[in-house]
Write a protein that holds these residues in place. Structure first.
Motif, mmCIF file in Angstrom:
data_model
loop_
_atom_site.group_PDB
_atom_site.id
_atom_site.type_symbol
_atom_site.label_atom_id
_atom_site.label_comp_id
_atom_site.label_asym_id
_atom_site.label_seq_id
_atom_site.Cartn_x
_atom_site.Cartn_y
_atom_site.Cartn_z
ATOM 1 N N VAL A 94 13.339 73.473 44.678
ATOM 2 C CA VAL A 94 13.207 74.323 43.494
ATOM 3 C C VAL A 94 14.333 75.348 43.386
ATOM 4 O O VAL A 94 14.617 75.851 42.303
ATOM 5 C CB VAL A 94 11.834 75.034 43.485
ATOM 6 C CG1 VAL A 94 10.720 74.010 43.340
ATOM 7 C CG2 VAL A 94 11.637 75.874 44.746
ATOM 8 N N LEU A 95 14.983 75.658 44.522
ATOM 9 C CA LEU A 95 16.111 76.573 44.469
ATOM 10 C C LEU A 95 17.384 75.883 43.997
ATOM 11 O O LEU A 95 18.283 76.514 43.444
ATOM 12 C CB LEU A 95 16.358 77.204 45.851
ATOM 13 C CG LEU A 95 15.370 78.286 46.309
ATOM 14 C CD1 LEU A 95 15.647 78.674 47.757
ATOM 15 C CD2 LEU A 95 15.455 79.517 45.408
ATOM 16 N N SER A 96 17.485 74.573 44.242
ATOM 17 C CA SER A 96 18.688 73.823 43.894
ATOM 18 C C SER A 96 18.281 72.512 43.240
ATOM 19 O O SER A 96 17.100 72.265 42.975
ATOM 20 C CB SER A 96 19.530 73.561 45.148
ATOM 21 O OG SER A 96 18.868 72.658 46.019
ATOM 22 N N ALA A 97 19.288 71.667 43.011
ATOM 23 C CA ALA A 97 19.024 70.355 42.416
ATOM 24 C C ALA A 97 18.794 69.284 43.456
ATOM 25 O O ALA A 97 18.692 68.094 43.110
ATOM 26 C CB ALA A 97 20.203 69.960 41.516
ATOM 27 N N ALA A 98 18.714 69.658 44.741
ATOM 28 C CA ALA A 98 18.474 68.666 45.789
ATOM 29 C C ALA A 98 17.076 68.080 45.647
ATOM 30 O O ALA A 98 16.134 68.761 45.239
ATOM 31 C CB ALA A 98 18.642 69.308 47.166
ATOM 32 N N LYS A 99 16.955 66.816 46.012
ATOM 33 C CA LYS A 99 15.669 66.117 45.926
ATOM 34 C C LYS A 99 15.307 65.519 47.278
ATOM 35 O O LYS A 99 15.367 64.322 47.496
ATOM 36 C CB LYS A 99 15.742 65.005 44.870
ATOM 37 C CG LYS A 99 16.063 65.507 43.457
ATOM 38 C CD LYS A 99 15.015 66.474 42.946
ATOM 39 C CE LYS A 99 15.358 66.992 41.562
ATOM 40 N NZ LYS A 99 14.405 68.044 41.103
ATOM 41 N N PRO A 100 14.938 66.367 48.244
ATOM 42 C CA PRO A 100 14.565 65.843 49.560
ATOM 43 C C PRO A 100 13.184 65.203 49.519
ATOM 44 O O PRO A 100 12.402 65.392 48.582
ATOM 45 C CB PRO A 100 14.557 67.096 50.437
ATOM 46 C CG PRO A 100 14.207 68.195 49.497
ATOM 47 C CD PRO A 100 14.840 67.834 48.182
ATOM 48 N N LYS A 101 12.904 64.453 50.574
ATOM 49 C CA LYS A 101 11.581 63.831 50.695
ATOM 50 C C LYS A 101 10.546 64.905 51.022
ATOM 51 O O LYS A 101 10.735 65.716 51.929
ATOM 52 C CB LYS A 101 11.603 62.768 51.802
ATOM 53 C CG LYS A 101 10.286 62.052 51.981
ATOM 54 C CD LYS A 101 10.379 61.014 53.086
ATOM 55 C CE LYS A 101 9.038 60.304 53.274
ATOM 56 N NZ LYS A 101 9.091 59.298 54.363
ATOM 57 N N ILE A 102 9.433 64.898 50.280
ATOM 58 C CA ILE A 102 8.368 65.882 50.472
ATOM 59 C C ILE A 102 7.049 65.137 50.660
ATOM 60 O O ILE A 102 6.709 64.251 49.870
ATOM 61 C CB ILE A 102 8.266 66.834 49.265
ATOM 62 C CG1 ILE A 102 9.591 67.580 49.063
ATOM 63 C CG2 ILE A 102 7.127 67.827 49.451
ATOM 64 C CD1 ILE A 102 9.631 68.414 47.798
#
Length: 478
Positions: free
Chosen positions: A178-186
């Protein structure tokens, strides 16, 4: 299948130099037109180059053996061999190069930063380049020098301004998403994050990178869990953010003890004592989480921590956290010394530096070490007597014989040139006279105590022929 690799062993082999050529120019009515052997080509280097588009060392995990091409040998008619092609290996920004013993060889940070992992061998000189006023037609050429080969270790240390640290499932991946455009696995299970995730955050006029480091647990600094694998990724950061789970379902855990355990692991890992810390109390959107945050916040602030209550789901407190991080990073960048352009440093050779050393080992062998003597030995063709004599002349002019005499060496003593595991050993015979006037047939040197069998057979045949012709002349009736 593994897609992120941050530590590999690389076997780099530079190219060998091409051999020089021993040739004599021949054409009609000019049977001996002089030496025209060309030089050998230089071997290719193995070069590591930082490339921003590369983010992992996966390619070198699958194929760790890399070799540059060899230089081509020289040819007649003064044709030099082609140089070998360099092997350029792109690596991620933040790659550290170490030797097998763990010593740091290079720290590659910044686009285009290079490091020569293997130096290509020099090409050997042809007999045209070896010709002189006294040696007009050398019957030998120098060999190409072997390329440098060594095993190195590549370690990737993520280049980020902010590192999110905390227990597994503390919400670090959600926070960076939510702070950046990264889309890590959650996911809702521990150790969801198996590799560091990077994101870019913009807060006002400050743009910085934030890294989500895989969850730490007690014993991480000794290799338990994933900690030892990824603690290196927080070394370059300017600020650490402790992400504390205020809604943990584990009864034996609480945010304050989690903070103490992570701090102890960071202390044991070392090198992070002076980094600023910020505490992010995550998951305050849950009622119990907000109650626990209100309870422990005074204690954390009393310890000197700057505390923020955030929620990745409700997007609560994110703006305040991002701008606080931007302020710390801007201050760190302002106090960071400016990088100066690389300057060429010229270090003159000392007046009393002979370029080699002579030492006696326990077995009574005199060992000669030095760049020039060792390179000359590597480039000498010991099957050619004239080449060996040329080597003896060069060593004598360099002062090796005088140094051996001063060290107490006598005729017949063992002399080794080169490293102990790969040295050339011979019985030393002091040179009485030296020069081209001592040369006989091409490829021979009369100073050698034991000539080659083939050369001796030729001398015997010549002697027999001369005797036969003399005997025929004496008894010729006409």
């Amino acid at each position: 299948m593994t897609t992120f690799v941050d530590r590999v062993e690389l076997y780099a082999a530079a190219g060998n130099g091409g051999h020089g050529c021993a040739s004599v120019h021949r054409e009609k009515f000019k049977p001996l037109g002089g030496p025209d052997g060309g030089n050998g080509g230089r071997g290719g280097d193995v070069i590591l180059v930082v490339e921003q588009s590369v983010t992992t060392l996966l390619d070198y995990h699958h194929s760790p053996h890399r070799k540059a091409t060899n230089g081509q040998p020289g040819a007649g008619d003064n044709r030099s061999g082609k140089d070998g092609q360099d092997m350029v290996l792109p690596v991620p920004d933040g790659t550290v190069v170490l030797d097998k013993a763990g010593n740091v060889l290079a720290d590659l940070v910044g686009q285009g930063t290079t490091f020569v992992a293997g130096q290509g061998g020099r090409g050997g000189l042809g007999n045209a380049a070896l010709a002189s006023a006294r040696r007009k037609a050398p019957g030998f050429a120098l060999l190409g020098e072997p390329g440098e080969s060594r095993d190195i270790v590549l370690e990737l240390k993520t280049v980020a301004d902010v590192a999110l640290v905390g227990y597994p499932s503390a919400g670090k991946s959600s926070l960076i998403s939510v702070l950046s455009a990264a889309k890590p696995k959650i996911a809702d299970y521990p150790f969801t994050t198996l590799v560091p995730n990077l994101g870019v955050v913009t807060a006002g006029s400050t743009v910085y990178t934030i890294a989500d480091v895989p969850g730490l647990i007690p014993g991480a600094s000794q290799g338990k869990g994933l900690g030892l694998e990824f603690l290196r990724h927080v070394e370059r950061c300017s600020v650490l953010v402790h992400v504390l789970d205020t809604a943990t379902l584990e009864s034996d855990r609480d945010p304050v003890s989690d903070l103490d355990i992570i701090e102890e692991e960071l202390r044991q890992y070392g090198g992070l004592e002076n980094r600023p810390r910020i505490v992010a109390l995550n998951k305050v959107d849950i009622p119990d989480g907000q109650d626990l945050a209100d309870m422990i916040r005074p204690d954390l602030e009393a310890r000197g921590y700057q505390v923020f209550e955030v929620s990745a789901i409700a997007h609560k407190g994110l703006k305040e956290l991002s701008f606080a991080l931007a302020g710390i990073i801007a201050k760190a960048r302002a106090t960071k010394p400016k990088e100066e352009a690389t300057r060429i440093v010229i270090r003159p050779k000392a007046v009393d530096d002979a370029g080699f050393t002579v030492a006696v080992d326990d077995e009574g062998i005199y060992r000669v070490r030095g760049e020039k003597p060792e390179r000359w030995v590597r480039q000498t063709d010991f099957n050619n007597d004239e080449a060996v004599g040329y080597l003896a002349d060069r060593l004598n002019r360099l002062g090796v014989e005088d140094a051996l005499m001063k060290a107490g060496a006598r005729a017949g003593d063992g002399v080794a040139i080169g490293p102990e595991e790969n040295a050339v050993v011979f019985d030393w015979e002091p040179t009485v006279t030296a020069g081209a006037e001592m040369l006989g047939r091409r490829g021979e040197d009369h100073r050698l105590e034991e000539p080659r069998p083939a050369a001796q057979r030729r001398r015997d045949r010549d002697s027999e022929r001369d005797d036969a012709e003399k005997e025929y002349d004496e008894f010729d009736p006409f």
